[in-house]
Design a protein around this motif. Structure first.
Motif, PDB file in Angstrom:
ATOM      1  N   UNK A  20       0.823  -1.207   0.000  1.00  0.00           N
ATOM      2  CA  UNK A  20       0.000   0.000   0.000  1.00  0.00           C
ATOM      3  C   UNK A  20       0.858   1.258   0.000  1.00  0.00           C
ATOM      4  N   UNK A  21       1.984   1.230   0.715  1.00  0.00           N
ATOM      5  CA  UNK A  21       2.886   2.383   0.737  1.00  0.00           C
ATOM      6  C   UNK A  21       3.477   2.645  -0.648  1.00  0.00           C
ATOM      7  N   UNK A  22       3.769   1.577  -1.373  1.00  0.00           N
ATOM      8  CA  UNK A  22       4.304   1.744  -2.727  1.00  0.00           C
ATOM      9  C   UNK A  22       3.264   2.411  -3.625  1.00  0.00           C
ATOM     10  N   UNK A  23       2.029   1.942  -3.552  1.00  0.00           N
ATOM     11  CA  UNK A  23       0.967   2.490  -4.395  1.00  0.00           C
ATOM     12  C   UNK A  23       0.745   3.970  -4.088  1.00  0.00           C
ATOM     13  N   UNK A  24       0.752   4.329  -2.819  1.00  0.00           N
ATOM     14  CA  UNK A  24       0.482   5.712  -2.419  1.00  0.00           C
ATOM     15  C   UNK A  24       1.619   6.657  -2.800  1.00  0.00           C
ATOM     16  N   UNK A  25       2.841   6.131  -2.939  1.00  0.00           N
ATOM     17  CA  UNK A  25       3.999   6.984  -3.218  1.00  0.00           C
ATOM     18  C   UNK A  25       4.451   6.955  -4.676  1.00  0.00           C
ATOM     19  N   UNK A  84       6.760  -9.951  -6.354  1.00  0.00           N
ATOM     20  CA  UNK A  84       7.820  -9.390  -5.531  1.00  0.00           C
ATOM     21  C   UNK A  84       7.986  -7.899  -5.730  1.00  0.00           C
ATOM     22  N   UNK A  85       7.698  -7.420  -6.938  1.00  0.00           N
ATOM     23  CA  UNK A  85       7.789  -5.983  -7.207  1.00  0.00           C
ATOM     24  C   UNK A  85       6.714  -5.210  -6.440  1.00  0.00           C
ATOM     25  N   UNK A  86       5.495  -5.747  -6.421  1.00  0.00           N
ATOM     26  CA  UNK A  86       4.390  -5.076  -5.740  1.00  0.00           C
ATOM     27  C   UNK A  86       4.429  -5.291  -4.234  1.00  0.00           C
ATOM     28  N   UNK A  87       4.963  -6.421  -3.792  1.00  0.00           N
ATOM     29  CA  UNK A  87       5.009  -6.746  -2.358  1.00  0.00           C
ATOM     30  C   UNK A  87       6.461  -7.021  -1.987  1.00  0.00           C
ATOM     31  N   UNK A  88       7.267  -5.978  -1.764  1.00  0.00           N
ATOM     32  CA  UNK A  88       8.713  -6.162  -1.547  1.00  0.00           C
ATOM     33  C   UNK A  88       9.053  -7.058  -0.359  1.00  0.00           C
ATOM     34  N   UNK A  89       8.207  -7.084   0.655  1.00  0.00           N
ATOM     35  CA  UNK A  89       8.518  -7.906   1.817  1.00  0.00           C
ATOM     36  C   UNK A  89       8.366  -9.400   1.534  1.00  0.00           C
TER      37      UNK A  89
END
Length: 321
Positions: A20-25, A84-89
């Protein structure tokens, strides 16, 4: 060193960001990049599914499974890289899934070459008057003094076993790594002598080299016999997937862990290295998926019978007994 630590962005020391942080930024460029790469991964999987449908309709039963496994290497790795790109963890888990799948593909490619000549019995019948050259890569390419080996059922079994052990043990070590990770004792960034990763990963690397050797031996033996079904470009694509998914990823991750790849908040240096690796793999696997589709989409007619020292298209490429 103290000055560098005081001026370092504190986000460079944090865990990889949440999805979610990736999408927002995401900015405009990031949104376009993520959209295009996600589209490529989706198209790769759709092409693979369409190819599976073609294989089930057009390919003999003995070849269906192995061809689907080999065809799926690039789209599966591309899809896992997209996750993995969308969910780095989740990168560690997506990379492990891709590695386990490719470990099975190594064995399946060996079986594919055998099935293309008609199976084990047909291979032994064709090869009864030849010997195997075992001084090939990646293990013994420099050991030219190694003797040629007679082709028997025992030899064929050992070749299969050499590749199968990787498919089995890679999955076993992956499960072990996940169990150790849940216990807090497995960390890819921990390269100290007391870390479990520094022991598991090199051992898996040795198993990989051992597994690739029988495939290379069989390819060198059958490359002329299977030339009419484009075995050389197929082998090249298989090798390319190996290099990009294993060697390229390892190099980028090592550079990130050493600090050569700089931190870019909210990504730490290791997380950024993992991200770059995933994005490159999506693009590369998309191209390989397109090429692989062209190579395997053909009529699967049986090979002609080999004629004694006459038919150069079906002759084994080894030393005569």
């Amino acid at each position: 060193m103290v000055a560098n630590r005081t001026t370092m962005d504190p986000r460079c020391m944090e865990k990889p960001p949440l999805a979610l942080d990736i999408i927002l930024n995401l900015d405009i460029f990031g949104l376009i990049l993520y959209s295009v790469l996600t589209f490529m991964a989706a198209v790769s999987m759709l092409i693979f599914l369409e190819e599976c449908s073609y294989i089930y309709k057009k390919v003999p039963n003995n070849k269906k499974s192995v061809i689907i496994w080999v065809n799926g290497a690039a789209p599966v790795i591309g899809t896992m890289s997209c996750l993995g790109m969308w969910i780095p963890r989740a990168t560690m888990f997506t990379d492990m899934t891709s590695a386990c799948y490719f470990a099975i593909v190594v064995f399946k490619f060996l079986i594919l070459m055998l099935e293309e000549v008609g199976g084990d019995e047909a291979f032994l019948k064709r090869a009864e008057r030849y010997k195997l050259k075992i001084s090939t890569g990646p293990c013994c390419c420099c050991c030219l003094c190694l003797p040629h080996v007679a082709i028997t059922r025992r030899t064929l079994f050992l070749l299969k076993l050499g590749s199968f052990q990787f498919a089995l043990l890679k999955i076993a070590f992956t499960i072990l790594s996940i169990v150790l990770w849940t216990n807090g004792t497995f960390d890819l960034a921990d390269l100290t002598i007391s870390g479990s990763a520094i022991w598991i990963n090199p051992f898996v690397g040795i198993l990989t080299i051992i597994a690739l050797w029988p495939v290379a031996i069989m390819f060198m033996h059958l490359r002329i016999t299977l030339r009419t079904i484009k075995i050389i470009p197929k082998y090249a694509m298989y090798q390319l997937v190996l290099i990009l998914s294993q060697l390229q990823t390892a190099i980028i991750n090592i550079l990130a862990l050493n600090g050569t790849i700089a931190c870019a908040p909210p990504f730490s240096a290791p997380a950024r290295g993992f991200m770059m690796s995933q994005q490159l793999l999506i693009l590369e696997m998309f191209i390989i998926t397109l090429v692989t589709r062209l190579l395997y989409r053909r009529e699967y007619d049986p090979l002609p019978e080999e004629q004694q020292e006459i038919n150069e298209n079906t002759k084994m490429a080894t030393v005569s007994a």
